[in-house]
Design an enzyme around this catalytic site. Sequence first.
Site, mmCIF file in Angstrom:
data_model
loop_
_atom_site.group_PDB
_atom_site.id
_atom_site.type_symbol
_atom_site.label_atom_id
_atom_site.label_comp_id
_atom_site.label_asym_id
_atom_site.label_seq_id
_atom_site.Cartn_x
_atom_site.Cartn_y
_atom_site.Cartn_z
ATOM 1 N N HIS A 18 -5.080 -8.925 11.177
ATOM 2 C CA HIS A 18 -4.588 -9.739 10.059
ATOM 3 C C HIS A 18 -5.146 -11.161 10.153
ATOM 4 O O HIS A 18 -5.571 -11.738 9.157
ATOM 5 C CB HIS A 18 -3.053 -9.808 10.088
ATOM 6 C CG HIS A 18 -2.367 -8.502 9.843
ATOM 7 N ND1 HIS A 18 -1.320 -8.055 10.622
ATOM 8 C CD2 HIS A 18 -2.572 -7.525 8.929
ATOM 9 C CE1 HIS A 18 -0.899 -6.886 10.168
ATOM 10 N NE2 HIS A 18 -1.649 -6.532 9.153
ATOM 11 N N LYS A 42 16.950 -2.662 2.056
ATOM 12 C CA LYS A 42 17.109 -2.261 3.465
ATOM 13 C C LYS A 42 17.902 -3.306 4.242
ATOM 14 O O LYS A 42 17.600 -4.504 4.153
ATOM 15 C CB LYS A 42 15.727 -2.109 4.125
ATOM 16 C CG LYS A 42 15.034 -0.826 3.738
ATOM 17 C CD LYS A 42 13.880 -0.555 4.678
ATOM 18 C CE LYS A 42 13.110 0.676 4.263
ATOM 19 N NZ LYS A 42 11.765 0.694 4.844
ATOM 20 N N ARG A 92 -9.820 -0.953 6.869
ATOM 21 C CA ARG A 92 -10.328 -0.510 8.172
ATOM 22 C C ARG A 92 -10.993 0.847 8.113
ATOM 23 O O ARG A 92 -11.734 1.220 9.017
ATOM 24 C CB ARG A 92 -9.159 -0.390 9.163
ATOM 25 C CG ARG A 92 -8.565 -1.691 9.591
ATOM 26 C CD ARG A 92 -7.165 -1.498 10.123
ATOM 27 N NE ARG A 92 -6.262 -1.106 9.037
ATOM 28 C CZ ARG A 92 -4.964 -0.924 9.166
ATOM 29 N NH1 ARG A 92 -4.393 -1.065 10.327
ATOM 30 N NH2 ARG A 92 -4.214 -0.588 8.129
ATOM 31 N N SER A 129 -0.527 -2.482 12.969
ATOM 32 C CA SER A 129 0.841 -2.872 13.315
ATOM 33 C C SER A 129 1.618 -1.682 13.851
ATOM 34 O O SER A 129 2.403 -1.820 14.794
ATOM 35 C CB SER A 129 1.559 -3.431 12.085
ATOM 36 O OG SER A 129 0.915 -4.586 11.631
HETATM 37 P P1 ADP Z 1 0.916 -3.105 4.163
HETATM 38 O O1 ADP Z 1 2.193 -2.504 4.654
HETATM 39 O O2 ADP Z 1 1.054 -3.790 2.833
HETATM 40 O O3 ADP Z 1 -0.310 -2.234 4.241
HETATM 41 P P2 ADP Z 1 0.025 -4.441 6.581
HETATM 42 O O4 ADP Z 1 0.744 -5.563 7.231
HETATM 43 O O5 ADP Z 1 -0.015 -3.150 7.310
HETATM 44 O O6 ADP Z 1 0.691 -4.330 5.147
HETATM 45 O O7 ADP Z 1 -1.461 -4.871 6.255
HETATM 46 C C1 ADP Z 1 -1.752 -5.956 5.400
HETATM 47 C C2 ADP Z 1 -3.240 -5.902 5.040
HETATM 48 O O8 ADP Z 1 -4.014 -6.127 6.219
HETATM 49 C C3 ADP Z 1 -3.692 -4.552 4.492
HETATM 50 O O9 ADP Z 1 -4.671 -4.770 3.499
HETATM 51 C C4 ADP Z 1 -4.309 -3.873 5.702
HETATM 52 O O10 ADP Z 1 -5.279 -2.921 5.325
HETATM 53 C C5 ADP Z 1 -4.936 -5.072 6.389
HETATM 54 N N1 ADP Z 1 -5.141 -4.858 7.819
HETATM 55 C C6 ADP Z 1 -4.254 -4.389 8.716
HETATM 56 N N2 ADP Z 1 -4.803 -4.331 9.949
HETATM 57 C C7 ADP Z 1 -6.094 -4.768 9.823
HETATM 58 C C8 ADP Z 1 -7.196 -4.937 10.724
HETATM 59 N N3 ADP Z 1 -7.112 -4.591 12.008
HETATM 60 N N4 ADP Z 1 -8.354 -5.428 10.225
HETATM 61 C C9 ADP Z 1 -8.460 -5.740 8.919
HETATM 62 N N5 ADP Z 1 -7.471 -5.607 8.007
HETATM 63 C C10 ADP Z 1 -6.294 -5.127 8.452
#
Ligand code: ADP
Length: 146
Positions: A18, A42, A92, A129
């Site tokens: 992120h 929630k 990713r 995550s």
């Molecule tokens: P969501 O639940 O909305 O997908 P996330 O917190 O999982 O939210 O992810 C937010 C954004 O960051 C998404 O577009 C996800 O694809 C991107 N993302 C998550 N991990 C990575 C990473 N390792 N590298 C690049 N982008 C990432």
Amino acid sequence: MTSKVLFPGSFDPFTRGHADIVERGVQLFGHVVIAVGYNIAKPDAQRDAHLRVQAISQRYQADPRIEVISYACLTTQLAAQVGATAILRGVRSIKDYEYEMQMADVNRQLTGIDTVVLFARPELASVSSSVVRELQHFGVDVSDFI
Ligand code: ADP
């Protein structure tokens, strides 16, 4: 010229992947609003989102180009509220790509807002995550990922 881009997500927790998207987004737009989404239905979701906002804000407190907020509305509504010119997301994998393409299409149909997608750095593409949460659950040191 600086414009504002909205980076929405769950960020549960905020990872190095992120952070990389935020830093590249700042280079492109000049200002990134990180928005921690939560489901109002929630229990504890609002409190948890608030704690995440605090943790992420701490990381960027010295950088006025990065703002951190929480939200429980539609992403397109939030984008209009904060005056964002685009939505920022990271990809990713093919799986991410298909999901992001669908969301970007729906969001563009709703308000005309475009989504800018940045491809993950290969060395960060496996960082997610959900994996971090699982490792934390088993007491593994996750400091390399977050
Ligand atoms: P969501 O639940 O909305 O997908 P996330 O917190 O999982 O939210 O992810 C937010 C954004 O960051 C998404 O577009 C996800 O694809 C991107 N993302 C998550 N991990 C990575 C990473 N390792 N590298 C690049 N982008 C990432």
